[in-house]
Design an enzyme around this catalytic site. Structure first.
Site, short mmCIF file in Angstrom:
data_model
loop_
_atom_site.label_atom_id
_atom_site.label_comp_id
_atom_site.label_asym_id
_atom_site.label_seq_id
_atom_site.Cartn_x
_atom_site.Cartn_y
_atom_site.Cartn_z
N ARG A 108 -38.66 66.25 -73.72
CA ARG A 108 -40.14 66.25 -73.71
C ARG A 108 -40.58 64.80 -73.62
O ARG A 108 -40.28 63.99 -74.50
CB ARG A 108 -40.70 66.91 -74.97
CG ARG A 108 -42.19 66.67 -75.14
CD ARG A 108 -42.83 67.54 -76.19
NE ARG A 108 -42.95 68.90 -75.73
CZ ARG A 108 -43.71 69.83 -76.30
NH1 ARG A 108 -44.41 69.54 -77.38
NH2 ARG A 108 -43.76 71.05 -75.82
N HIS A 135 -44.94 72.10 -67.57
CA HIS A 135 -44.41 72.70 -68.81
C HIS A 135 -43.73 74.02 -68.41
O HIS A 135 -44.21 75.11 -68.74
CB HIS A 135 -45.54 72.92 -69.81
CG HIS A 135 -45.09 73.15 -71.22
ND1 HIS A 135 -43.76 73.15 -71.60
CD2 HIS A 135 -45.80 73.41 -72.36
CE1 HIS A 135 -43.68 73.38 -72.89
NE2 HIS A 135 -44.89 73.55 -73.38
N GLN A 138 -42.79 76.98 -70.90
CA GLN A 138 -43.92 77.73 -71.43
C GLN A 138 -44.37 78.81 -70.45
O GLN A 138 -44.64 79.96 -70.84
CB GLN A 138 -45.08 76.78 -71.75
CG GLN A 138 -46.28 77.48 -72.35
CD GLN A 138 -46.01 78.00 -73.75
OE1 GLN A 138 -45.61 77.24 -74.63
NE2 GLN A 138 -46.23 79.29 -73.98
N ASP A 224 -55.95 75.88 -72.40
CA ASP A 224 -55.11 74.95 -73.17
C ASP A 224 -56.04 73.88 -73.73
O ASP A 224 -57.22 73.81 -73.38
CB ASP A 224 -54.06 74.35 -72.21
CG ASP A 224 -53.00 73.51 -72.90
OD1 ASP A 224 -52.95 73.50 -74.15
OD2 ASP A 224 -52.22 72.85 -72.18
N CYS A 264 -50.94 78.38 -74.79
CA CYS A 264 -49.58 77.94 -75.14
C CYS A 264 -49.48 77.46 -76.59
O CYS A 264 -48.38 77.40 -77.13
CB CYS A 264 -49.10 76.87 -74.17
SG CYS A 264 -50.02 75.32 -74.25
N ARG A 292 -40.96 82.17 -76.25
CA ARG A 292 -40.31 80.90 -75.90
C ARG A 292 -38.83 80.98 -76.30
O ARG A 292 -37.95 80.53 -75.57
CB ARG A 292 -40.97 79.73 -76.66
CG ARG A 292 -42.37 79.38 -76.21
CD ARG A 292 -42.39 78.73 -74.85
NE ARG A 292 -41.61 77.51 -74.78
CZ ARG A 292 -42.01 76.29 -75.17
NH1 ARG A 292 -43.23 76.13 -75.65
NH2 ARG A 292 -41.23 75.23 -75.04
N1 NVA Z 1 -51.12 70.50 -72.35
C1 NVA Z 1 -50.64 70.30 -73.70
C2 NVA Z 1 -49.62 71.31 -74.04
C3 NVA Z 1 -49.06 71.22 -75.42
C4 NVA Z 1 -47.97 72.23 -75.67
C5 NVA Z 1 -50.09 68.90 -73.82
O1 NVA Z 1 -49.46 68.42 -72.87
O2 NVA Z 1 -50.31 68.26 -74.86
N1 CP Z 2 -46.54 75.26 -76.63
C1 CP Z 2 -45.75 74.25 -77.02
O1 CP Z 2 -44.98 73.69 -76.23
O2 CP Z 2 -45.87 73.94 -78.33
P1 CP Z 2 -45.27 72.66 -79.09
O3 CP Z 2 -46.03 71.46 -78.60
O4 CP Z 2 -45.49 72.95 -80.54
O5 CP Z 2 -43.81 72.53 -78.75
#
Ligand code: NVA
Ligand code: CP
Length: 309
Positions: A108, A135, A138, A224, A264, A292
């Protein structure tokens, strides 16, 4: 144990073909059913997953770590703060070293180019656990959740309301691969970056200035956070710009009567979604979060063991 070559990565949703997606979804169901029956299943015994987090996470860490344990393997958590990753070691060097000591890596991070560079120097499969652009894990869970509740997503309409972020980009890749329509409505100035997509993907997209119009007759409505991780400096401006893009009861009422709502998570009630929607009868967010675990177990099984029948 040596893995199958050539190495298969999952850096974007479209890294899996339609046939591979069908396989992973079928295995997700089988692996989920085993889990529900408390049936031991250890195809990844002695395998190690390394999880690299340059951004915060609850679900992604939990689902990958628990999932690897449930498949008989083990998982190691690394973050930028407590490793050399945050101190300027080149991504390529980190990839060389880390991929010699484990069987699969989940990352990540910020730019998509970081996971692409890591993968190019890796001896083992790399999974994108969220980048600024995508992502994919997800959306794998989201499509699986839709199919569990409503059957095939082909020819259906998904409405994406709010920020044209990593989730929205991934939904458009999924729309092209699985042949459904994506309606997108964003505030001016926060529109989708069309340069990321090819003509076939863009043919599955319809853009709407009005979020109500985007939701009309939709089979699934999703949104989101207005401010994704890494964009916190824009938070105040975004709160103002996105005020009319909250998914509320009115938006759900113009969608199909059996429309699902997904997010998500983490969610901000009163910002991108009204409490009456996320806590209401259309919402499947808890199934979505649980899935997930199941889809990522199937994904890791596929990347490490190939097509298990
Ligand atoms: N779009 C959000 C998703 C978090 C799971 C982010 O990138 O922070
Ligand atoms: N939806 C998701 O990826 O959640 P986290 O940021 O908690 O991993």
């Amino acid at each position: 144990m040596p893995i199958k070559h050539p190495i298969k990565h999952f850096l974007q949703f479209k890294d899996l073909s339609r046939a591979e997606l069908d396989h992973v979804f079928a295995r997700s169901k089988i692996i989920k059913d085993k889990f529900k029956r408390y049936e031991a299943y250890y195809p990844l015994q002695d395998r190690t997953l390394v999880m690299i987090f340059e951004k915060a996470s609850t679900r992604t860490r939990l689902s990958f770590e628990a999932g690897m344990h449930q498949l008989g393997g083990s998982a190691i958590y690394l973050n930028t703060r407590d490793s050399q990753l945050g101190r300027g070691e080149p991504v390529e060097d980190a990839a060389q070293v880390i991929s010699r000591m484990c069987d699969i890596v989940m990352i990540r991070t910020f730019e998509q180019s970081i996971v692409e560079r890591f993968a190019a120097s890796s001896r083992v499969p790399i999974v994108n656990g969220l980048t600024n652009e995508y992502h994919p894990c997800q959306v794998l869970a989201d499509v699986f959740t839709y199919v569990e509740h409503r059957g095939s997503i082909q020819s259906k309409t998904v409405a994406w309301i709010g920020d044209a972020n990593n989730m929205c980009n991934t939904w458009l890749q999924a729309a092209a691969l699985l042949d459904f329509k994506l309606h997108v409505s964003t505030p001016p100035g926060y529109t989708l970056d069309k340069s990321l997509f090819d003509a076939n993907e863009l043919a599955h997209l319809q853009v709407f200035a009005d979020p109500m119009a985007a939701c009309k007759d939709a089979d699934l409505v999703s949104t989101d956070v207005w401010t994704s991780m890494g964009f916190e400096a824009e938070n105040e401006a975004r709160l103002k710009a996105f005020a009319d893009w909250q998914v509320d009861g009115d938006m759900m009422r113009v969608a199909k009567s059996d429309a699902l709502f997904m997010h998500c998570l983490p969610a901000h009630r009163g910002e991108e979604v009204a409490a009456e929607v996320i806590d209401g009868p259309h919402s499947v967010v808890w199934d979505e979060a649980e899935n997930r675990l199941h889809v990522q177990k199937a994904l890791m099984e596929y990347l490490l063991c190939g097509k298990v029948e």
